[in-house]
Scaffold this motif. Structure first.
Motif, short mmCIF file in Angstrom:
data_model
loop_
_atom_site.label_atom_id
_atom_site.label_comp_id
_atom_site.label_asym_id
_atom_site.label_seq_id
_atom_site.Cartn_x
_atom_site.Cartn_y
_atom_site.Cartn_z
N TRP A 148 3.48 6.39 -20.44
CA TRP A 148 3.00 7.11 -19.25
C TRP A 148 2.42 6.19 -18.19
CZ3 TRP A 148 4.50 11.69 -17.97
CH2 TRP A 148 4.89 12.59 -18.96
N LEU A 149 2.55 4.87 -18.39
CA LEU A 149 1.95 3.91 -17.45
C LEU A 149 2.90 2.74 -17.23
CD1 LEU A 149 -1.52 4.07 -19.17
CD2 LEU A 149 -1.06 4.95 -16.88
N VAL A 150 4.15 3.07 -16.96
CA VAL A 150 5.21 2.06 -16.89
C VAL A 150 5.02 1.12 -15.70
CG1 VAL A 150 7.68 1.68 -16.61
CG2 VAL A 150 6.86 3.52 -18.10
N LYS A 151 4.82 1.67 -14.52
CA LYS A 151 4.67 0.83 -13.32
C LYS A 151 3.41 -0.03 -13.40
CE LYS A 151 6.26 -0.45 -9.30
NZ LYS A 151 7.58 -1.10 -9.17
N THR A 152 2.35 0.55 -13.93
CA THR A 152 1.11 -0.20 -14.12
C THR A 152 1.36 -1.39 -15.05
OG1 THR A 152 -0.17 1.83 -13.84
CG2 THR A 152 -1.29 -0.03 -14.87
N HIS A 153 2.15 -1.16 -16.09
CA HIS A 153 2.50 -2.24 -17.02
C HIS A 153 3.29 -3.34 -16.31
CE1 HIS A 153 4.01 -4.38 -20.53
NE2 HIS A 153 5.25 -4.18 -20.08
N GLU A 154 4.24 -2.96 -15.49
CA GLU A 154 5.05 -3.95 -14.76
C GLU A 154 4.16 -4.82 -13.88
OE1 GLU A 154 7.97 -1.71 -12.66
OE2 GLU A 154 9.05 -1.09 -14.47
N GLU A 155 3.19 -4.20 -13.23
CA GLU A 155 2.26 -4.96 -12.38
C GLU A 155 1.37 -5.87 -13.23
OE1 GLU A 155 0.26 -1.98 -10.13
OE2 GLU A 155 1.95 -1.68 -8.74
N ALA A 156 0.98 -5.38 -14.40
CA ALA A 156 0.15 -6.18 -15.30
C ALA A 156 0.92 -7.41 -15.79
CB ALA A 156 -0.31 -5.34 -16.49
N VAL A 157 2.20 -7.23 -16.10
CA VAL A 157 3.04 -8.36 -16.54
C VAL A 157 3.14 -9.41 -15.44
CG1 VAL A 157 5.39 -9.04 -17.16
CG2 VAL A 157 4.36 -7.03 -18.23
N ALA A 158 3.34 -8.96 -14.21
CA ALA A 158 3.42 -9.90 -13.08
C ALA A 158 2.12 -10.68 -12.93
CB ALA A 158 3.75 -9.14 -11.80
N SER A 159 0.98 -9.98 -13.04
CA SER A 159 -0.32 -10.63 -12.93
C SER A 159 -0.55 -11.60 -14.09
CB SER A 159 -1.44 -9.59 -12.91
OG SER A 159 -1.33 -8.74 -11.78
N ALA A 160 -0.17 -11.19 -15.29
CA ALA A 160 -0.35 -12.05 -16.47
C ALA A 160 0.49 -13.32 -16.36
CB ALA A 160 0.01 -11.27 -17.73
N ASN A 161 1.71 -13.17 -15.87
CA ASN A 161 2.57 -14.35 -15.70
C ASN A 161 1.98 -15.33 -14.69
OD1 ASN A 161 4.79 -14.16 -17.50
ND2 ASN A 161 5.68 -12.52 -16.27
N GLU A 162 1.38 -14.81 -13.63
CA GLU A 162 0.73 -15.67 -12.64
C GLU A 162 -0.42 -16.44 -13.27
OE1 GLU A 162 1.39 -16.45 -9.41
OE2 GLU A 162 3.30 -15.45 -9.83
N GLU A 163 -1.21 -15.76 -14.10
CA GLU A 163 -2.32 -16.43 -14.76
C GLU A 163 -1.86 -17.46 -15.78
OE1 GLU A 163 -5.35 -16.18 -13.78
OE2 GLU A 163 -4.94 -14.56 -12.36
N LEU A 164 -0.76 -17.16 -16.47
CA LEU A 164 -0.23 -18.11 -17.45
C LEU A 164 0.27 -19.38 -16.77
CD1 LEU A 164 1.68 -15.64 -19.82
CD2 LEU A 164 -0.29 -17.08 -20.44
N LYS A 165 0.83 -19.25 -15.58
CA LYS A 165 1.27 -20.43 -14.81
C LYS A 165 0.07 -21.32 -14.48
CE LYS A 165 5.26 -18.22 -12.59
NZ LYS A 165 5.79 -17.71 -11.28
N LYS A 166 -1.04 -20.69 -14.12
CA LYS A 166 -2.24 -21.46 -13.77
C LYS A 166 -2.83 -22.17 -14.98
CE LYS A 166 -3.55 -18.06 -10.26
NZ LYS A 166 -4.58 -17.03 -9.89
N LEU A 167 -2.60 -21.60 -16.17
CA LEU A 167 -3.20 -22.15 -17.38
C LEU A 167 -2.36 -23.24 -18.03
CD1 LEU A 167 -4.55 -18.83 -18.96
CD2 LEU A 167 -5.93 -20.75 -18.15
N LYS A 168 -1.18 -23.51 -17.50
CA LYS A 168 -0.30 -24.54 -18.08
C LYS A 168 -0.86 -25.94 -17.81
CE LYS A 168 4.12 -22.10 -18.19
NZ LYS A 168 5.49 -22.05 -17.67
#
Length: 250
Positions: free
Chosen positions: A230-250
């Protein structure tokens, strides 16, 4: 006699209309869920229009709650920045009206608290502090009375725990308690472990506490987990945000 018949006919049709509309409340709620799932502006505006076109909605706690939820979501992702504050004010007003009718309406308490929390972001630090009491009262009441054994109640109790966890982590309220924040977010996780935004918020928390390894673990869980149905679009946005943070943590 003819006049009496006309009056009775009107009363009858009004009663039938009200009955049919009451049956449609579940459909409107389902349509709202679909609109939130997909961030569908047309659907959410349709629900708003349907409810506000019914003369009796201001006396119906459930319809007011659905309407308030529409404005809360629409204010979050559906309107331009200049209209967000006004839209969130409508969410708060309708939720508070729902609570006046039914003081056991946990969902309405959550919506009122969430709207206040988002509105506080538009205020200065001093003014936002005056809103903190109302936020805590609404969110704490939602957590207390929402039934986690009910599917909808469990979801909104999860939302309330997340909101409270963020309150102890972030501005506009400079009253940090990272341990309390972690406890509340983990309470949310116990209720709805398939809502990936909880991992995202925990990731942000661990960044603030300097635990980069734990933050990386949380962001990776967001990326690797499926969406809540029931929260598909919210999940997609969360994945995009998480990927951005993972790039910063490399």
């Amino acid at each position: 006699m003819k006049r009496l018949f006309s009056v009775l006919a009107i009363v009858y049709f009004v009663s039938i209309f009200s009955y049919l509309f009451a049956l449609n409340a579940d459909d409107l709620n389902k349509l709202f869920y679909e609109a939130r799932r997909d961030h569908d502006k047309d659907k959410i505006l349709r629900v708003i229009k349907e409810i506000e076109s019914f003369d009796g909605y201001t006396k119906d706690s459930r319809l007011l709650t659905i309407l308030a939820d529409c404005y809360l979501e629409y204010g979050n992702w559906g309107v331009p920045d200049k209209e967000k504050e006004k839209t969130l004010e409508k969410a708060r007003a309708n939720a508070e009206a729902a609570i006046k009718i039914d003081q056991k309406n946990g969902r309405a308490y959550y919506i009122a608290g969430a709207a206040i929390g988002r509105l506080a972001q538009y205020k200065g630090i001093v003014q936002s502090l005056f809103m903190l009491g109302d936020f805590d009262k609404n969110i704490d009441t939602a957590i207390k009375i929402l039934d986690e054994n009910d599917e909808e109640g469990r979801l909104y109790k999860t939302f309330a725990y997340i909101a409270s966890g963020m309150r102890y982590r972030d501005v506009p309220w400079p009253l940090y308690n990272y341990k309390k924040s972690e406890e509340l977010l983990n309470n949310a996780l116990k209720l709805t472990p398939n809502y990936t935004n909880i991992y995202l918020e925990l990731g942000y928390l661990y960044l603030k506490t300097g635990n980069k390894d734990k933050a990386r673990e949380m962001f990776q869980k967001v990326v690797n987990s499926p969406a809540h149905p029931w929260l598909v679009k919210t999940h997609e946005e969360a994945v995009a945000s998480a990927n951005e943070e993972l790039k910063k943590l490399k």
